[in-house]
Design a protein around this motif. Sequence first.
Motif, PDB file in Angstrom:
ATOM      1  N   LEU A 104      34.542  32.462  50.272  1.00  0.00           N
ATOM      2  CA  LEU A 104      33.815  32.440  49.004  1.00  0.00           C
ATOM      3  C   LEU A 104      32.466  33.137  49.119  1.00  0.00           C
ATOM      4  O   LEU A 104      32.055  33.912  48.243  1.00  0.00           O
ATOM      5  CB  LEU A 104      33.606  31.001  48.547  1.00  0.00           C
ATOM      6  N   GLU A 105      31.756  32.859  50.208  1.00  0.00           N
ATOM      7  CA  GLU A 105      30.419  33.440  50.377  1.00  0.00           C
ATOM      8  C   GLU A 105      30.470  34.961  50.514  1.00  0.00           C
ATOM      9  O   GLU A 105      29.587  35.669  50.027  1.00  0.00           O
ATOM     10  CB  GLU A 105      29.748  32.811  51.605  1.00  0.00           C
ATOM     11  N   SER A 106      31.503  35.462  51.166  1.00  0.00           N
ATOM     12  CA  SER A 106      31.620  36.906  51.364  1.00  0.00           C
ATOM     13  C   SER A 106      32.271  37.608  50.176  1.00  0.00           C
ATOM     14  O   SER A 106      32.190  38.834  50.038  1.00  0.00           O
ATOM     15  CB  SER A 106      32.441  37.200  52.623  1.00  0.00           C
ATOM     16  N   GLY A 107      32.945  36.832  49.327  1.00  0.00           N
ATOM     17  CA  GLY A 107      33.696  37.422  48.223  1.00  0.00           C
ATOM     18  C   GLY A 107      35.086  37.884  48.617  1.00  0.00           C
ATOM     19  O   GLY A 107      35.839  38.396  47.779  1.00  0.00           O
ATOM     20  N   ALA A 108      35.442  37.692  49.888  1.00  0.00           N
ATOM     21  CA  ALA A 108      36.750  38.145  50.368  1.00  0.00           C
ATOM     22  C   ALA A 108      37.899  37.441  49.657  1.00  0.00           C
ATOM     23  O   ALA A 108      38.997  37.984  49.557  1.00  0.00           O
ATOM     24  CB  ALA A 108      36.853  37.920  51.881  1.00  0.00           C
ATOM     25  N   ILE A 109      37.644  36.241  49.153  1.00  0.00           N
ATOM     26  CA  ILE A 109      38.693  35.479  48.487  1.00  0.00           C
ATOM     27  C   ILE A 109      39.262  36.229  47.293  1.00  0.00           C
ATOM     28  O   ILE A 109      40.451  36.127  46.982  1.00  0.00           O
ATOM     29  CB  ILE A 109      38.152  34.086  48.062  1.00  0.00           C
ATOM     30  N   TYR A 110      38.412  37.042  46.640  1.00  0.00           N
ATOM     31  CA  TYR A 110      38.856  37.761  45.437  1.00  0.00           C
ATOM     32  C   TYR A 110      39.557  39.079  45.768  1.00  0.00           C
ATOM     33  O   TYR A 110      40.148  39.701  44.894  1.00  0.00           O
ATOM     34  CB  TYR A 110      37.664  38.014  44.518  1.00  0.00           C
ATOM     35  N   GLU A 111      39.505  39.475  47.041  1.00  0.00           N
ATOM     36  CA  GLU A 111      40.151  40.718  47.465  1.00  0.00           C
ATOM     37  C   GLU A 111      41.495  40.480  48.133  1.00  0.00           C
ATOM     38  O   GLU A 111      42.233  41.420  48.421  1.00  0.00           O
ATOM     39  CB  GLU A 111      39.231  41.466  48.463  1.00  0.00           C
ATOM     40  N   LEU A 148      34.039  29.049  42.800  1.00  0.00           N
ATOM     41  CA  LEU A 148      35.317  29.612  42.374  1.00  0.00           C
ATOM     42  C   LEU A 148      35.349  29.806  40.861  1.00  0.00           C
ATOM     43  O   LEU A 148      35.868  30.817  40.360  1.00  0.00           O
ATOM     44  CB  LEU A 148      36.463  28.698  42.821  1.00  0.00           C
ATOM     45  N   LEU A 149      34.792  28.867  40.121  1.00  0.00           N
ATOM     46  CA  LEU A 149      34.724  28.995  38.665  1.00  0.00           C
ATOM     47  C   LEU A 149      33.928  30.235  38.263  1.00  0.00           C
ATOM     48  O   LEU A 149      34.377  31.053  37.445  1.00  0.00           O
ATOM     49  CB  LEU A 149      34.085  27.745  38.059  1.00  0.00           C
ATOM     50  N   LYS A 150      32.740  30.373  38.840  1.00  0.00           N
ATOM     51  CA  LYS A 150      31.875  31.502  38.483  1.00  0.00           C
ATOM     52  C   LYS A 150      32.494  32.831  38.922  1.00  0.00           C
ATOM     53  O   LYS A 150      32.453  33.824  38.189  1.00  0.00           O
ATOM     54  CB  LYS A 150      30.498  31.312  39.114  1.00  0.00           C
ATOM     55  N   GLY A 151      33.085  32.834  40.114  1.00  0.00           N
ATOM     56  CA  GLY A 151      33.710  34.058  40.605  1.00  0.00           C
ATOM     57  C   GLY A 151      34.916  34.456  39.778  1.00  0.00           C
ATOM     58  O   GLY A 151      35.126  35.645  39.509  1.00  0.00           O
ATOM     59  N   SER A 152      35.701  33.474  39.357  1.00  0.00           N
ATOM     60  CA  SER A 152      36.894  33.764  38.554  1.00  0.00           C
ATOM     61  C   SER A 152      36.511  34.340  37.198  1.00  0.00           C
ATOM     62  O   SER A 152      37.178  35.248  36.678  1.00  0.00           O
ATOM     63  CB  SER A 152      37.726  32.494  38.366  1.00  0.00           C
ATOM     64  N   ALA A 153      35.436  33.819  36.606  1.00  0.00           N
ATOM     65  CA  ALA A 153      34.970  34.357  35.330  1.00  0.00           C
ATOM     66  C   ALA A 153      34.519  35.817  35.496  1.00  0.00           C
ATOM     67  O   ALA A 153      34.826  36.672  34.654  1.00  0.00           O
ATOM     68  CB  ALA A 153      33.820  33.506  34.791  1.00  0.00           C
ATOM     69  N   LYS A 154      33.836  36.103  36.595  1.00  0.00           N
ATOM     70  CA  LYS A 154      33.407  37.480  36.847  1.00  0.00           C
ATOM     71  C   LYS A 154      34.595  38.399  37.103  1.00  0.00           C
ATOM     72  O   LYS A 154      34.520  39.606  36.841  1.00  0.00           O
ATOM     73  CB  LYS A 154      32.450  37.525  38.047  1.00  0.00           C
ATOM     74  N   GLN A 155      35.687  37.826  37.612  1.00  0.00           N
ATOM     75  CA  GLN A 155      36.887  38.615  37.873  1.00  0.00           C
ATOM     76  C   GLN A 155      37.683  38.901  36.605  1.00  0.00           C
ATOM     77  O   GLN A 155      38.698  39.592  36.658  1.00  0.00           O
ATOM     78  CB  GLN A 155      37.774  37.899  38.889  1.00  0.00           C
ATOM     79  N   LEU A 332      45.045  31.522  48.525  1.00  0.00           N
ATOM     80  CA  LEU A 332      43.823  32.327  48.440  1.00  0.00           C
ATOM     81  C   LEU A 332      43.179  32.598  49.793  1.00  0.00           C
ATOM     82  O   LEU A 332      42.561  33.640  49.988  1.00  0.00           O
ATOM     83  CB  LEU A 332      42.798  31.634  47.530  1.00  0.00           C
ATOM     84  N   VAL A 333      43.298  31.653  50.720  1.00  0.00           N
ATOM     85  CA  VAL A 333      42.648  31.769  52.034  1.00  0.00           C
ATOM     86  C   VAL A 333      43.686  31.473  53.111  1.00  0.00           C
ATOM     87  O   VAL A 333      44.440  30.497  53.001  1.00  0.00           O
ATOM     88  CB  VAL A 333      41.467  30.782  52.152  1.00  0.00           C
TER      89      VAL A 333
END
Length: 437
Positions: A104-111, A148-155, A332-333
Amino acid sequence: MEGDDKFKLAPHPKLPKGKKLMLIILDGWGEQIPDEFNAIHRAQTPIMDYLKTTAPEKWRLLKAHGAAVGLPTEEDMGNSEVGHNALGAGRIFKQGASLVDTSLESGAIYEGDGFKYVKQALPNGTLHLIGLLSDGGVHSRMDQLQMLLKGSAKQGFKRIRVHVLTDGRDVADGSSLKFVQMLEDTLGELRQDGCDAQIASGGGRMRVIMDRYENDWNVVKNGWDAQVLGEAPHRFTSCLEALKKLKEDDPGLNDQYYPPFVIVDESGKPVGPILDGDAVVTFNFRADRMVMLAKALDHEDFDKFDRVRYPKIYYAGMLLYDAELNLPTHYLVSPPQISETSGEYLVHNGIKSWVCSETVKFGHVTFVWNGNRSGQFSDTLEKYVQIPSDQGISFDKNPEMKAIAIAEKAAEAFRSGEWDQVILVQCCFLITKMNHV
């Protein structure tokens, strides 16, 4: 399997060949500040006291929390999964909480492939997040959910629904109101940024979803009905209203045992049932209490209860919950890769093991002990015995659980002389019983 040089063990310096061994694992036993709030300190524990005082040179204290079992910090308390992973493997692996933090901290989860799979629900699908609302760090963490909520919205997700499970077990009873308010604050921020983000359903962890080892499928069905079908015994216009009103109706209600409820709009329509084309993520990183739901979401030929409707969704777990079953198919991970566990070594060296626990603890000393691997290493050298747990009886009403039945079975196995090693896991009542073996 016997004789593989990779697994060859040298003779033990003190235990002669043929010596029988009984390994008793006391889940939840530990030493802490000896005050009036310490249940073990206040309890009568004559056998443990005897062992400690008569052979102090053999008494050892092992850390079962923090970095000693692969958790992120020394502030993270241990739990059954990480403890049995470490005991079974005989070494430390970086655990799920740490892996999720890093991702989550690195953003790798979204890649990763898992989130890319979930994103196939875009542009019109809703993202549903299901899991335990808690900062206990045993099954999930509040800060990870918020990220995860904030990252998913940005995605790109413009519609998000959260299906909350209240804790009261890894954290203080009554703290669910605080966590729900924290979640509502985060969802409010997302709404200000144009994302339709709401809580859709809820219930206590012991009544909704978080059963384990197939002890009671009705617990999972309660969650399915609320989360997928939008049906539950209770309907409220907000999660905070639900918790407060249910508590008013039953002042003795513990956070763990909130009944399932659904959030509805002003017209009485559920705000977020899971529908065809939606994405679903179970955000718990610990496996044992997510496997049953994962089967219901992932397996088309599922038959444990009538799902009524099986939506065509994009489902991913936070981690791979069962490596042997490849469950869930998407995650996801990547989880810790645990191999060459003690059970595998013993089988390769011809050691016969008898293993026993009751249903709600059975996976700890089998699946988790074996590195999150289902099944046995050998059908001839290992025997796994499961004592069925009582269904529908809370632990505060039946704290001894199946300790006596397990002890009697273990004594029988030990006396038989058939097994080189007898392993059992239960609570402290076992020690008193085993004194008579």
